[in-house]
Motif scaffolding. Sequence first.
Motif, short mmCIF file in Angstrom:
data_model
loop_
_atom_site.label_atom_id
_atom_site.label_comp_id
_atom_site.label_asym_id
_atom_site.label_seq_id
_atom_site.Cartn_x
_atom_site.Cartn_y
_atom_site.Cartn_z
N VAL A 206 1.55 10.04 -2.37
CA VAL A 206 2.77 9.23 -2.26
C VAL A 206 2.58 7.99 -3.12
CG1 VAL A 206 4.31 7.97 -0.72
CG2 VAL A 206 3.20 10.08 0.05
N THR A 207 3.52 7.71 -3.99
CA THR A 207 3.44 6.55 -4.87
C THR A 207 3.98 5.32 -4.16
OG1 THR A 207 3.71 7.96 -6.82
CG2 THR A 207 4.11 5.59 -7.10
N ILE A 208 3.15 4.29 -4.03
CA ILE A 208 3.54 3.02 -3.42
C ILE A 208 3.61 1.97 -4.51
CG2 ILE A 208 2.97 1.25 -1.72
CD1 ILE A 208 3.68 3.92 -0.48
N ARG A 209 4.77 1.36 -4.66
CA ARG A 209 4.93 0.33 -5.67
C ARG A 209 4.29 -0.97 -5.21
NH1 ARG A 209 11.14 -0.16 -6.84
NH2 ARG A 209 11.15 -0.17 -4.55
N PRO A 210 3.77 -1.79 -6.11
CA PRO A 210 3.15 -3.06 -5.73
C PRO A 210 4.10 -3.97 -4.96
CG PRO A 210 2.60 -2.52 -8.01
CD PRO A 210 3.62 -1.52 -7.56
N GLN A 211 5.41 -3.94 -5.32
CA GLN A 211 6.37 -4.79 -4.62
C GLN A 211 6.51 -4.36 -3.16
OE1 GLN A 211 6.78 -3.06 -7.36
NE2 GLN A 211 8.01 -4.13 -8.93
N GLU A 212 6.47 -3.05 -2.90
CA GLU A 212 6.58 -2.55 -1.53
C GLU A 212 5.36 -2.93 -0.72
OE1 GLU A 212 9.25 1.45 -2.51
OE2 GLU A 212 7.05 1.58 -2.39
N LEU A 213 4.18 -2.83 -1.33
CA LEU A 213 2.96 -3.20 -0.63
C LEU A 213 2.94 -4.69 -0.31
CD1 LEU A 213 0.24 -2.31 0.48
CD2 LEU A 213 -0.75 -2.67 -1.79
N SER B 263 3.70 -9.08 3.71
CA SER B 263 4.45 -10.25 4.17
C SER B 263 5.00 -10.02 5.57
CB SER B 263 5.59 -10.57 3.20
OG SER B 263 5.10 -10.86 1.91
N LEU B 264 5.50 -8.79 5.81
CA LEU B 264 6.00 -8.46 7.14
C LEU B 264 4.88 -8.49 8.17
CD1 LEU B 264 8.25 -7.50 9.01
CD2 LEU B 264 7.80 -5.16 8.25
#
Length: 343
Positions: free
Chosen positions: A182-189, A194-195
């Motif tokens: 599954v590809t996780i983008r740096p912005q999502e991580l 932050s959450l």
Amino acid sequence: MRATWKGAISFGLVTIPVQLFTATEEHDIPLRQVHEKDGSRVRLRRVCEAEDVEIPYEEITKGYEAPDGSMIMLSDEDLADLPLPSKKLIDVLAFVDAETIDPLMFSKAYYVGTSDRAADKPYALLKQALTEAGQIAVTKIAIRSRESLAVLRVHEDTLVLQTCLWPDEVRPAAGVAPEGEVTIRPQELQMARSLMDMLSQDFDLSTLHDEYQEALQQVIEARLQGVELPHEEEAAPTGGKVIDLMAALENSVRAAKESRGERGAAGETEAEVRTLPVRKTAKKAPAKKTAPARKATGSAAKKAAASPKEAGGKKTTTAATKSTAKAATKKTAAKKTTKRASA
């Protein structure tokens, strides 16, 4: 508290007489099995299969059924005299970092207390050594008719014995997590982190409680008072939805901020939610109808349209020619008659 086990901690040549106290308790509301027809208690009775009579607890012992069906009797004395080196002894095997033991292996916790005043100093010494080293002691102990793996650790200035499962008692997790990459983008991580930080602020574990037990108690009180039972409105069922993960994370962070009286950043957008189309059952294709005759198009249509007119035009021309010929014949005949008369 009443001690549940007495023995000694042994590491090297040091022996510490100790006793164990149960460290946890569960707050369950006791519910009895009753007969639905009249509400009377349903009790389980110990009945001997051979004699079909109820027998007292004192006459019950343990047994092992062999593969051939025969029963091997084991008395309490047999179990008490098992040749175990860990019997009445907490045998320290090693000192390791706390991260070495997966919490999945933890079972039941016991507070460790001393049995006499002479054990106070070695008890304090072991506790301080574990605290300064940041380690736990891996041990074995025979308790409640079985030998268990256990660890000694420090909790609130007290030694705690935590029994553990054996490594082969933990099931492998293979095949449980989603397969494939599954590809996780740096912005999502980054947004997920932050959450996590927002949800961790001012968290107090002691404020959590068992809401199920509270709801069950409300139902019982309502039954006792003869009033209407409390009901919680069920949420309306929703169909499958596809959610923009990034926007959902942003909305979660914003909601966490608002719950703490903070305002979300300007320009933040709501999560994009798209309802999935409902799958329809494939219907049987209707029988094909005979295609209607094609209309003439183009030059063929023009020719077809022009044919009647052309045909009519030809007939009219022929008729006009015949009329002109007749008129010419009449004129010729008239001239001949005039000539004859003058002669």
